[in-house]
Design a protein around this motif. Structure first.
Motif, PDB file in Angstrom:
ATOM      1  N   GLY A   1       0.815  -1.196   0.000  1.00 45.02           N
ATOM      2  CA  GLY A   1       0.000   0.000   0.000  1.00 45.02           C
ATOM      3  C   GLY A   1       0.854   1.253   0.000  1.00 45.02           C
ATOM      4  N   PRO A   2       0.216   2.415   0.089  1.00 44.23           N
ATOM      5  CA  PRO A   2       0.957   3.681   0.087  1.00 44.23           C
ATOM      6  C   PRO A   2       1.945   3.751   1.248  1.00 44.23           C
ATOM      7  N   ARG A   3       3.121   4.300   0.953  1.00 45.25           N
ATOM      8  CA  ARG A   3       4.148   4.482   1.972  1.00 45.25           C
ATOM      9  C   ARG A   3       4.660   5.913   1.929  1.00 45.25           C
ATOM     10  N   VAL A   4       4.978   6.452   3.098  1.00 41.33           N
ATOM     11  CA  VAL A   4       5.631   7.753   3.204  1.00 41.33           C
ATOM     12  C   VAL A   4       6.844   7.577   4.123  1.00 41.33           C
ATOM     13  N   ARG A   5       8.002   7.987   3.616  1.00 44.01           N
ATOM     14  CA  ARG A   5       9.232   7.890   4.408  1.00 44.01           C
ATOM     15  C   ARG A   5       9.758   9.303   4.686  1.00 44.01           C
ATOM     16  N   VAL A   6      10.437   9.440   5.828  1.00 46.25           N
ATOM     17  CA  VAL A   6      10.988  10.738   6.216  1.00 46.25           C
ATOM     18  C   VAL A   6      12.397  10.538   6.752  1.00 46.25           C
TER      19      VAL A   6
ATOM     20  N   SER B   1      15.788   8.432  10.419  1.00 43.11           N
ATOM     21  CA  SER B   1      14.675   8.240   9.501  1.00 43.11           C
ATOM     22  C   SER B   1      13.572   7.382  10.099  1.00 43.11           C
ATOM     23  N   VAL B   2      12.386   7.508   9.510  1.00 41.55           N
ATOM     24  CA  VAL B   2      11.267   6.614   9.807  1.00 41.55           C
ATOM     25  C   VAL B   2      10.714   6.127   8.472  1.00 41.55           C
ATOM     26  N   GLY B   3      10.249   4.886   8.469  1.00 36.55           N
ATOM     27  CA  GLY B   3       9.697   4.299   7.250  1.00 36.55           C
ATOM     28  C   GLY B   3      10.722   3.607   6.379  1.00 36.55           C
ATOM     29  N   PHE B   4      12.002   3.578   6.798  1.00 36.52           N
ATOM     30  CA  PHE B   4      13.066   2.978   5.996  1.00 36.52           C
ATOM     31  C   PHE B   4      13.462   1.587   6.495  1.00 36.52           C
ATOM     32  N   GLU B   5      12.723   1.042   7.444  1.00 38.86           N
ATOM     33  CA  GLU B   5      13.180  -0.142   8.155  1.00 38.86           C
ATOM     34  C   GLU B   5      13.578  -1.297   7.243  1.00 38.86           C
TER      35      GLU B   5
ATOM     36  N   PRO C   1      17.226  -0.478   1.691  1.00 37.62           N
ATOM     37  CA  PRO C   1      18.692  -0.398   1.730  1.00 37.62           C
ATOM     38  C   PRO C   1      19.243   1.014   1.685  1.00 37.62           C
ATOM     39  N   ASP C   2      18.403   2.017   1.375  1.00 39.37           N
ATOM     40  CA  ASP C   2      18.928   3.375   1.273  1.00 39.37           C
ATOM     41  C   ASP C   2      18.834   4.157   2.587  1.00 39.37           C
ATOM     42  N   GLU C   3      18.576   3.441   3.681  1.00 34.91           N
ATOM     43  CA  GLU C   3      18.601   4.094   4.983  1.00 34.91           C
ATOM     44  C   GLU C   3      20.025   4.579   5.277  1.00 34.91           C
ATOM     45  N   PHE C   4      20.156   5.774   5.844  1.00 33.54           N
ATOM     46  CA  PHE C   4      21.446   6.396   6.161  1.00 33.54           C
ATOM     47  C   PHE C   4      22.280   6.678   4.913  1.00 33.54           C
ATOM     48  N   MET C   5      21.645   6.817   3.768  1.00 35.59           N
ATOM     49  CA  MET C   5      22.404   7.073   2.537  1.00 35.59           C
ATOM     50  C   MET C   5      23.093   8.436   2.600  1.00 35.59           C
ATOM     51  N   LEU C   6      24.290   8.517   2.017  1.00 33.36           N
ATOM     52  CA  LEU C   6      25.004   9.773   1.839  1.00 33.36           C
ATOM     53  C   LEU C   6      24.622  10.311   0.463  1.00 33.36           C
TER      54      LEU C   6
ATOM     55  N   ALA D   1      29.537   7.744 -10.453  1.00 35.23           N
ATOM     56  CA  ALA D   1      29.791   7.812  -9.015  1.00 35.23           C
ATOM     57  C   ALA D   1      28.546   7.481  -8.204  1.00 35.23           C
ATOM     58  N   ASN D   2      27.365   7.645  -8.805  1.00 30.95           N
ATOM     59  CA  ASN D   2      26.107   7.409  -8.089  1.00 30.95           C
ATOM     60  C   ASN D   2      25.453   6.077  -8.455  1.00 30.95           C
ATOM     61  N   ARG D   3      26.183   5.211  -9.147  1.00 27.24           N
ATOM     62  CA  ARG D   3      25.577   3.961  -9.606  1.00 27.24           C
ATOM     63  C   ARG D   3      25.023   3.135  -8.432  1.00 27.24           C
ATOM     64  N   GLN D   4      25.816   2.987  -7.372  1.00 29.75           N
ATOM     65  CA  GLN D   4      25.357   2.201  -6.225  1.00 29.75           C
ATOM     66  C   GLN D   4      24.176   2.867  -5.538  1.00 29.75           C
ATOM     67  N   ARG D   5      24.155   4.191  -5.511  1.00 26.71           N
ATOM     68  CA  ARG D   5      23.029   4.889  -4.887  1.00 26.71           C
ATOM     69  C   ARG D   5      21.747   4.666  -5.681  1.00 26.71           C
ATOM     70  N   ARG D   6      21.854   4.694  -6.998  1.00 24.75           N
ATOM     71  CA  ARG D   6      20.653   4.467  -7.817  1.00 24.75           C
ATOM     72  C   ARG D   6      20.120   3.056  -7.594  1.00 24.75           C
ATOM     73  N   LYS D   7      21.018   2.107  -7.399  1.00 24.82           N
ATOM     74  CA  LYS D   7      20.582   0.729  -7.155  1.00 24.82           C
ATOM     75  C   LYS D   7      19.941   0.570  -5.783  1.00 24.82           C
ATOM     76  N   SER D   8      20.390   1.379  -4.813  1.00 22.58           N
ATOM     77  CA  SER D   8      19.947   1.194  -3.428  1.00 22.58           C
ATOM     78  C   SER D   8      18.637   1.902  -3.108  1.00 22.58           C
ATOM     79  N   ARG D   9      18.303   2.941  -3.842  1.00 20.22           N
ATOM     80  CA  ARG D   9      17.139   3.724  -3.459  1.00 20.22           C
ATOM     81  C   ARG D   9      15.847   2.946  -3.723  1.00 20.22           C
TER      82      ARG D   9
END
Length: 580
Positions: free
Chosen positions: A430-435, A453-457, A460-465, A499-507
């Protein structure tokens, strides 16, 4: 105002629009603030890798820090230490509690246990061996009165040659010979003293033997001949133990650990780490010469890099001793050497804790000096008591209260978005909202760390730089204005480039929209950034645009309400100077 890319579509009727509340804030801030105040404190059991710095007699403050950590039920995932910190780390890893090391209430100390093993170690000065403390006191006197000591040496050395010249002019050949022999003897005495200083004033063998026995009695009381080794840690419920020394033979830093040196006796590793040049004779181990680890790494948080990668949610707590400095004090052109030594010992603290994962550097003040091993017992107990209180206040602020405020504020922002956009969760799929809160990490200028964060449990992109260039967050940060992007994101804000390849995969793979709201300080500079995102497509209607504006204003209002308290809990220079 929100820089929205959602435009109304005239062909749609109001009946086709989702149920969205559009009036400005609709009392939501007040309601959510009240709910925020009712929430219970967010508590958890903290796992922490703890590193203790060197500091000679000042290392006593580590006991106060250890007490504060124990009082807050921090679980030690690993312990590391250099010099005096190596002693505390080894004893704590062996299961000694802070009050067993120094009990401010009863006055009992670990020296009482050491004295049972070797009566010569009944006081801290006994560490230096027979006659060792007398040499250290004389050396300390010379250090504290360096100008007077140099003047006396200069006069003593200059007197015989001057007397020789005077006697030669008066024809006193015999007296002249006596004066010359005396001058030569004084020269030889100075050479001997220099050689003694280079070789070390005190011997650590008695302390090493007693330390080894103390560890054996605690860990293996039924095996009196057992030697406690590094391999005895990191297993059987004991935390890993890592100790740093400077290996002069190999000309490099030496790390004692269960993985690299499993057969090394812990007492030998501690002895090698605390061999402060001049004060102690270098420690010989396996044919190599070791001295104090502080000259290569005085605050060893880095030995747990791999463990922190494996357990990224564990804290790193680096306990260092704050270097006292008088206001306006600055080394002179000719008096820089002592300042250089102190800088070498303590100046790398920031580098030693600049690692992945949450970290906190506890800098603890003390009135003690490096060689104050003869401090009165009452003063020592007072020092431990005061440091425990100071460390406890810092830990409560940084480890409990500050994350609690951030996390609860994110929960409020999540509730505001769900309510304002009508995206009520409907179970799995269902709908999700993360902060998440975006903040500049210490020493970082080109990225934001998304934390608290909340909603990232399960994501994999929790604590992302997140880079400031090429991201929605970066655009909002640079423009100092809120911004929303819907899927598909603009190419220049879609984390472009290799440089952002891993970030795109993780989000989040089904990301539908992202909204970033910068929170500005009194000077109009961004201090925080609140990022909200979700997986449910937002209709491009006027009602949706109005709802997003309402959510944006409500989130801003709420974070501005708690911003003052956040600033008070953080250091004076703001989030960019923090580790958590």
């Amino acid at each position: 105002m929100l820089c929205s890319l959602i435009a109304p579509r005239p062909a749609e009727s109001a009946a086709d629009e989702p149920s969205v509340r559009t009036n400005a804030n609709d009392g939501k801030v007040a309601a959510t603030q009240a709910e925020f105040g009712k929430q219970h404190r967010w508590l958890m059991t903290y796992r922490a890798f703890v590193a203790f710095s060197g500091g000679g007699a000042k290392g006593l403050v580590h006991v106060g820090a250890l007490q504060a950590l124990e009082d807050r039920d921090v679980h030690f995932a690993g312990l590391a230490g250099t010099s005096a910190g190596a002693i505390v780390a080894a004893l704590a890893a062996a299961g000694f509690r802070a009050r067993e090391l120094v009990d401010p209430d009863t006055g009992a100390t670990v020296l009482d246990r050491l004295a049972e093993i070797d009566p010569a170690l009944a006081s801290a000065t006994g560490i230096f061996g027979p006659g060792g403390w007398l040499k250290i006191r004389l050396f300390r006197w010379c250090l504290r009165r360096s100008k007077l000591a140099l003047l006396l040496v200069g006069l003593l050395w200059a007197t015989p040659p001057l007397g020789a010249v005077w006697l030669w002019r008066d024809g006193g050949t015999t007296a002249l010979a006596v004066w010359l022999i005396g001058w030569l003897g004084l020269t030889l005495l100075v050479v001997w003293i220099c050689r003694m200083l280079l070789g070390g004033l005190a011997d650590l063998r008695r302390f090493r033997d007693a330390m080894g026995r103390l560890l054996q009695e605690r860990l293996f009381p039924d095996e009196p001949c057992r030697i406690v080794k590094l391999s005895d840690f990191g297993a059987h419920g004991r935390p890993p133990l890592k100790i740093v020394s400077a290996n002069l033979s190999a000309r490099r830093l030496h790390l004692f650990s269960p993985e690299k040196t499993p057969e090394t006796p812990v007492a030998d590793a501690v002895a090698a780490s605390i061999c402060l040049p001049v004060i102690f004779r270098p420690w010989v181990l396996d044919g190599d010469l070791h001295v104090d680890g502080g000259i290569v790494s005085n605050l060893p948080a880095w030995p747990f890099d791999e463990e922190r990668e494996l357990d990224p949610e564990a804290l790193t707590i680096a306990v260092e001793i704050e270097e006292a400095r008088t206001a306006g004090e600055s080394p002179s052109r000719f008096g820089w050497l002592s300042a250089a030594v102190r800088t070498a010992l303590s100046g790398s603290g920031e580098l030693n804790v600049r690692v992945a994962g949450p970290a906190e550097q506890l800098a603890l003040p003390t009135r003690l000096d490096l060689l104050d091993f003869d401090v009165a017992k009452a003063d020592a107990l007072k020092e431990v008591r005061e440091v425990a209180a100071a460390a406890g206040l810092r830990l409560d602020k940084r480890l409990f209260r500050l994350p609690e405020i951030y996390r609860n504020a994110c929960q409020v922002a999540q509730a505001l978005a769900i309510d304002g956009l009508g995206l009520h969760p409907g179970g799995a799929g269902g709908p999700r909202v993360r902060v998440a809160v975006g903040r500049l990490e210490r020493g970082y200028w080109r990225s934001l760390r998304m934390s608290h964060s909340v909603g990232f449990e399960s994501d994999p992109d929790e604590f992302m730089l997140v880079p400031l260039e090429g991201s929605v967050a970066g655009a909002a940060w640079a423009d100092r204005e809120s911004r929303i992007e819907v899927h598909p994101l603009s190419p220049d804000l879609d984390l472009p480039g290799p440089a952002n390849r891993q970030r795109r995969k993780s989000r989040l793979q089904n990301l539908a929209w992202v909204m970033c709201i910068p929170i500005l300080d009194g000077d109009g500079e961004p201090r925080l950034l609140i990022q909200l995102d979700g997986n449910s497509p937002l209709p491009q209607t006027a009602a949706t645009a109005a709802a997003l504006t309402s959510v944006e204003e409500a989130v801003k209002d709420f974070f501005n309400l708690v911003l003052h308290e956040l600033i008070e809990l953080e250091d004076d220079n703001g989030p960019q100077e923090q580790h958590l």
